[in-house]
Scaffold this motif. Structure first.
Motif, PDB file in Angstrom:
ATOM      1  N   LEU A  11       0.829  -1.212   0.000  1.00  0.00           N
ATOM      2  CA  LEU A  11       0.000   0.000   0.000  1.00  0.00           C
ATOM      3  C   LEU A  11       0.861   1.260   0.000  1.00  0.00           C
ATOM      4  N   ALA A  12       1.931   1.262   0.758  1.00  0.00           N
ATOM      5  CA  ALA A  12       2.797   2.443   0.794  1.00  0.00           C
ATOM      6  C   ALA A  12       3.414   2.703  -0.581  1.00  0.00           C
ATOM      7  N   GLY A  13       3.939   1.642  -1.200  1.00  0.00           N
ATOM      8  CA  GLY A  13       4.517   1.781  -2.541  1.00  0.00           C
ATOM      9  C   GLY A  13       3.468   2.166  -3.567  1.00  0.00           C
ATOM     10  N   ARG A  45      -2.666 -10.573   0.164  1.00  0.00           N
ATOM     11  CA  ARG A  45      -3.804 -10.659  -0.760  1.00  0.00           C
ATOM     12  C   ARG A  45      -4.755  -9.487  -0.549  1.00  0.00           C
ATOM     13  N   ASP A  46      -5.014  -9.127   0.708  1.00  0.00           N
ATOM     14  CA  ASP A  46      -5.895  -7.987   1.000  1.00  0.00           C
ATOM     15  C   ASP A  46      -5.327  -6.687   0.434  1.00  0.00           C
ATOM     16  N   GLU A  47      -4.019  -6.488   0.607  1.00  0.00           N
ATOM     17  CA  GLU A  47      -3.387  -5.283   0.078  1.00  0.00           C
ATOM     18  C   GLU A  47      -3.450  -5.275  -1.454  1.00  0.00           C
ATOM     19  N   TRP A  78      -7.873   0.481  -6.335  1.00  0.00           N
ATOM     20  CA  TRP A  78      -7.373   1.826  -6.617  1.00  0.00           C
ATOM     21  C   TRP A  78      -7.152   2.000  -8.121  1.00  0.00           C
ATOM     22  N   LEU A  79      -6.478   1.022  -8.706  1.00  0.00           N
ATOM     23  CA  LEU A  79      -6.145   1.117 -10.131  1.00  0.00           C
ATOM     24  C   LEU A  79      -7.402   1.065 -11.003  1.00  0.00           C
ATOM     25  N   GLU A 109      -0.744   0.621   7.896  1.00  0.00           N
ATOM     26  CA  GLU A 109      -0.422   1.469   6.750  1.00  0.00           C
ATOM     27  C   GLU A 109      -1.006   2.869   6.877  1.00  0.00           C
ATOM     28  N   GLU A 110      -1.507   3.241   8.047  1.00  0.00           N
ATOM     29  CA  GLU A 110      -2.165   4.541   8.203  1.00  0.00           C
ATOM     30  C   GLU A 110      -1.264   5.703   7.852  1.00  0.00           C
TER      31      GLU A 110
END
Length: 196
Positions: free
Chosen positions: A99-101, A153-155, A162-163, A193-194
């Motif tokens: 998520l950060a990337g 998998r969730d990420e 998002w995409l 990941e907040e």
């Protein structure tokens, strides 16, 4: 006068399509505009991955008797190769594995999209969409993978979403993503990941 309909190409191979489009153009010599029209026909019929370089197309039509405007062909080929190199470098900078990337990559995508819009670069926008479509497909495959753990998998599923939203409404994406990342369910599910 009404615009004539786009021709329906009958060629089944890239080489045959190159020759068919060149013959349809009925031009005395071949330079950048003709090469770009042939590339567009290749892209429409066979997809972005089937695209030939302007130099390769020029060789094919020259073998059939076309007169080449060599400086124009050279400049067109050089510009095309530089753009492809830039796209490859850009794609390598993107990271959708976390998520950060993915967040940082989405920022880069938006910057590139706005730059292409400002320059009225429709070909570049099409290539950018292709990059995002490929990343979305990869994220979806990772989300369905049985060898990845549940968190990964969730990420991947989240990044795929998002995409997908970016592909559907890129002009609304930044606001949507901001709201999505503030949502309580998102914060609860991705609490580590907040800060991304």
């Amino acid at each position: 006068m009404p615009k004539s309909p786009e021709p329906r190409w009958s060629a089944r191979t890239k080489h045959d399509l190159i020759i068919e489009v060149w013959e349809h153009l009925d031009c005395e010599s071949v330079g950048a505009p003709e090469l770009e029209q042939i590339q567009q026909a290749l892209r429409e019929k066979f997809g972005e991955g089937a695209l030939e370089s302007p130099a390769s197309i020029a060789r094919s039509v020259a073998d059939e008797g076309a007169v080449l405007r060599h400086p124009d062909v050279f400049d067109c080929d050089l510009k095309w190769r530089q753009q492809n190199l830039d796209n490859r470098k850009f794609q390598e900078e993107l990271d959708f594995d976390s998520l950060a990337g993915a967040f940082q990559s989405m920022v880069k995508l938006e910057e590139r999209r706005l730059e292409l819009l400002t320059n009225d670069d429709t070909r570049g926008l099409t290539q950018l969409r292709d990059i995002v479509t490929s990343a979305q497909t990869d994220s979806l495959l990772r989300a369905r993978s049985k060898i990845m753990d549940r968190v990964q998998r969730d990420e991947a599923k989240e990044v795929s979403q998002w995409l997908t939203i970016w592909l559907q409404a890129p002009e609304l994406f930044s606001d949507w993503l901001d709201l999505r990342r503030r949502a309580p369910e998102y914060r609860k599910k991705f609490k580590t990941e907040e800060s991304c």
